[in-house]
Design an enzyme around this catalytic site. Structure first.
Site, PDB file in Angstrom:
ATOM      1  N   ASP A   1       0.823  -1.212   0.000  1.00 17.28           N
ATOM      2  CA  ASP A   1       0.000   0.000   0.000  1.00 17.28           C
ATOM      3  C   ASP A   1       0.861   1.269   0.000  1.00 17.28           C
ATOM      4  O   ASP A   1       1.923   1.313   0.613  1.00 17.28           O
ATOM      5  CB  ASP A   1      -0.885  -0.025   1.253  1.00 17.28           C
TER       6      ASP A   1
ATOM      7  N   ASP B   1      -6.638  -6.948  -2.151  1.00 19.31           N
ATOM      8  CA  ASP B   1      -7.104  -6.865  -0.771  1.00 19.31           C
ATOM      9  C   ASP B   1      -8.573  -6.434  -0.708  1.00 19.31           C
ATOM     10  O   ASP B   1      -9.135  -5.923  -1.685  1.00 19.31           O
ATOM     11  CB  ASP B   1      -6.237  -5.881   0.013  1.00 19.31           C
TER      12      ASP B   1
ATOM     13  N   CYS C   1      -6.590 -11.499  -0.551  1.00 20.19           N
ATOM     14  CA  CYS C   1      -6.373 -11.044   0.815  1.00 20.19           C
ATOM     15  C   CYS C   1      -7.608 -10.288   1.255  1.00 20.19           C
ATOM     16  O   CYS C   1      -8.234  -9.590   0.460  1.00 20.19           O
ATOM     17  CB  CYS C   1      -5.143 -10.138   0.881  1.00 20.19           C
TER      18      CYS C   1
ATOM     19  N   ASP D   1      -3.390 -11.749   8.906  1.00 18.37           N
ATOM     20  CA  ASP D   1      -2.512 -10.614   9.190  1.00 18.37           C
ATOM     21  C   ASP D   1      -1.621 -10.898  10.396  1.00 18.37           C
ATOM     22  O   ASP D   1      -0.666 -10.149  10.652  1.00 18.37           O
ATOM     23  CB  ASP D   1      -3.343  -9.360   9.480  1.00 18.37           C
TER      24      ASP D   1
END
Length: 690
Positions: free
Chosen positions: A334, A445, A491, A513
């Protein structure tokens, strides 16, 4: 293999060790006959000849025996199909015909204008079942509920139910409990598969890891879902499951429209929970996971090293250190796009940040490739920040309820992917992105659940629950076709979207995570009940683990824990010493050596992670490898030897670490350090047939 009776009303599907049989009565009642050890067609016909028990005004002889119970008629059990039209509710179907295509059996029924087809296919010892519904009538009809299948278990006492439950950072926790009368319902009402449950159940009466009968079912759907396990008044057990969580409305089928449910797969095994797991793993590697025969590379992900504070130069420094450690895939997480300097802005604007990547991603990708690694990026296409160019231009593109506050989690909203204009926007953005640079991998994600799942102005807004998932699948399929060299990882804040549906379109999944190596043992143990190591991403991160619990663990323990799946590294390599980088290189080299066994071999869970010692074994051909991890040792108590499985009892095997030669059922006294109370230690043991 598919066998069909001469009268065309009894069908038997058989795999290597098991059979599944159904029968259609003269009254067009489709009954379940058998699911278990392999039987012949003659055996099924004998079962079909047995009359149904008599019913009463309080009980139905069909309940617990019907193959796919519908709503209406002489039934009281949970219906798999519930249909509503302006005139009536329920289904009164008649059998039309059966047909086959390849190894697929189709049983076709009709209720006025609605065509209902039950599909069956045997893949090894896994039975795939799904249902298709076609509205050939002149008016619309509403599907309140359309489950994929109902599974019927044989009459037994003392059924026990196994399931995988959890939450964020504690997914896939295995629990086993006695089944009682009534229903046990698990599922997700969150819009995605969810952290609280994986869509899988297993039932047994007295099975162990190595022996006993186990029945398992797994649903291939990445949205809201439900599986109901019911013990009926006469002690029979049925399992019903499909897309959607309740009966508030699934889809509106206009005239000429159709709906195909996701696959609800089931298996029977008489080799205990371990045998059932290996059957699931074989099935997914052979029929579900794309390119499953290819090894997944060792990756490095920059998130924990940089979070949102990234630059092209800084990423290149990390890439150089990752390459020196033997990493094969470098992933920028990210923060590379839009105005993404925190989680408050940028989602939806999928172009490189010009301040951080002035010439786009290609220069960095080229340098990563020059270092001998593949290049990957992180995206979250189904989400948008209010502070983004996309949201400012199209605030109506998100899920929302008219006149209500738009709820934000992680400062983001959910795009209404059911809208065709949203689908086309994402296709154009992602196709352009993947064409702009040599990108080999995408971490996809999904970091928040559905909350305000509304669609103002649409005639049937609740369809977005199903159509979002169908659009997601369509977008992934389109991207994979246009960019066949790109691998995808699923994810969702860790393990929030793991199921057979998403696995048919992605190459691996982010398991959790939680990267703490000790916590990961229980998560990975539960995950392995259904899914293979070939898709289970696991990282080595920094110690202490400041992301979660501040636990201190050795690099050795962290690596051996993560080597049980697809190995990755996620620590801040710029802070690792030269000694740590050199040790990491040795572990990465060892993983590459044993990778074919871990990712493609048969898994044996030697010792669960509930005690002081945890161990898993992988067998492929003449080689085997054991990952043993000491979680705790109290007062220097001796550790038990490990009895290996899956080996030829007549052959001899050499342990490469010790040089010892073992024959038959191998007992290994592992090379773990002992005598330190509370110490964490780990080892890798390789054996080869001689």
């Amino acid at each position: 293999m598919l066998e069909i009776a001469e009268n065309g009303r009894t069908w038997v599907l058989s795999g290597p060790t098991s059979s599944y049989a159904v029968h259609l009565t003269e009254a067009d009642e489709l009954l379940h006959l058998h699911w278990g050890p392999a039987i012949a067609l003659a055996d099924a016909e004998e079962l079909a000849a047995r009359p149904l028990p008599g019913g009463s005004s309080f009980e139905s002889p069909l309940d617990g025996r019907e193959e796919y119970p519908v709503e209406g008629g002489p039934r009281f059990a949970r219906p798999a199909l519930s249909v509503r039209t302006p005139e009536r509710r329920g289904t009164e179907w008649t059998f039309e015909r059966y047909d086959t295509e390849g190894d697929e059996l189709r049983l076709r029924f009709r209720d006025t204008g609605l065509a209902i087809t039950l599909h069956y296919r045997m893949r090894g010892d896994v039975v795939e079942r799904w249902t298709s519904l076609d509205n050939g009538g002149a008016e619309a009809l509403e599907l309140l509920r359309a489950d994929s299948a109902t599974w019927t278990l044989p009459e037994r006492e003392g059924w026990q139910l196994s399931q995988l439950h959890g939450r964020w950072a504690a997914e896939s926790r295995l629990v086993r409990s006695g089944l009682t009368y009534g229903e046990k319902v698990i599922g997700s009402r969150r819009g995605h598969t969810g952290h609280p449950h994986l869509p899988w159940v297993a039932l047994d009466t007295d099975a162990t890891e190595e022996r006993g009968e186990v029945y398992g079912c797994a649903l291939g759907w990445s949205g809201s879902w439900r599986i109901a396990v019911a013990q009926l008044p006469d002690a029979r057990v049925q399992i019903t499951g499909g897309a959607g969580y309740d009966e508030s409305g699934l889809l509106l089928l206009e005239a000429g429209e159709s709906f195909t449910t996701p696959v609800f797969a089931g298996l029977w095994s008489d080799a205990g929970f371990g045998g059932a797991s290996r059957t699931w793993h074989d099935y997914q590697r052979a029929y579900v996971i794309p390119d499953a025969d290819q090894d997944r590379p060792v990756l490095y992900n920059s998130w924990e090293a940089t979070q949102f504070d990234i630059s092209e130069e800084q990423q290149e420094v990390l890439a150089q250190r990752a390459a020196a450690a033997g990493v094969e895939l470098f992933v920028v997480d990210d923060g590379w796009f839009g105005k993404r300097t925190s989680d408050r802005a940028g989602l939806g604007d999928w172009t490189p940040n010009p301040d951080r990547f002035p010439a786009g991603l290609k220069p960095l990708a080229d340098r990563v490739h020059a270092l001998g690694m593949q290049f990957g990026i992180w995206v979250e296409p189904e989400m948008v920040n209010a502070d983004s160019d996309l949201y400012r231009a199209h605030p109506d593109w998100v899920q929302y309820q008219e006149g209500r506050k738009r709820t934000e989690f992680r400062n983001q909203l959910v795009l209404n992917l059911a809208r065709e204009d949203v689908q086309e926007y994402l296709w154009e953005q992602l196709d352009t992105l993947l064409s702009s640079a040599p990108i080999d991998y995408v971490k996809w994600d999904f970091n928040r659940c559905f909350t305000d799942a509304g669609w103002p102005g649409d005639a049937y807004p609740q369809r977005l629950w199903v159509d979002h998932v169908r659009a997601l699948y369509g977008l992934l399929d389109r991207l994979r076709a246009a960019h066949p060299g790109v691998a995808f990882e699923s994810c969702s804040g860790g393990g929030g979207r793991i199921d057979l549906g998403i696995l048919s379109r992605t190459d691996q999944v982010w398991t959790s995570d939680n990267t703490d190596p000790l916590d990961r043992l229980a998560i990975q143990h539960g995950f392995s009940q259904i899914h293979p190591a070939r898709v289970m991403a696991a990282w080595v991160t920094d110690s202490p683990n400041t992301q979660l619990n501040d636990r201190v663990s050795s690099l050795r323990f962290r690596f051996v824990s993560a080597m049980a799946g697809v190995l990755g590294v996620g620590g801040d390599l710029s802070e690792w010493s030269e000694e740590e980088l050199a040790e990491a290189r040795r572990w990465v080299d060892l993983y590459k050596e044993i990778r074919p066994l871990v990712q493609h071999g048969d898994l044996y869970r030697l010792r669960p992670p509930s005690g002081g010692l945890s161990a898993v074994q992988y067998v492929r051909g003449d080689e085997t490898v054991v990952l043993a991890l000491l979680q705790a040792q109290h007062y220097g108590e001796p550790l038990p030897a490990l009895r290996l499985r899956g080996l030829d009892p007549t052959a001899s095997y050499e342990c490469l670490e010790t040089g010892e030669v073992h024959r038959g059922a191998v007992l290994l006294h592992h090379g773990l350090r002992t005598g330190l109370r509370g110490d964490l230690d780990a080892t890798v043991l390789q054996l080869r047939r001689i």
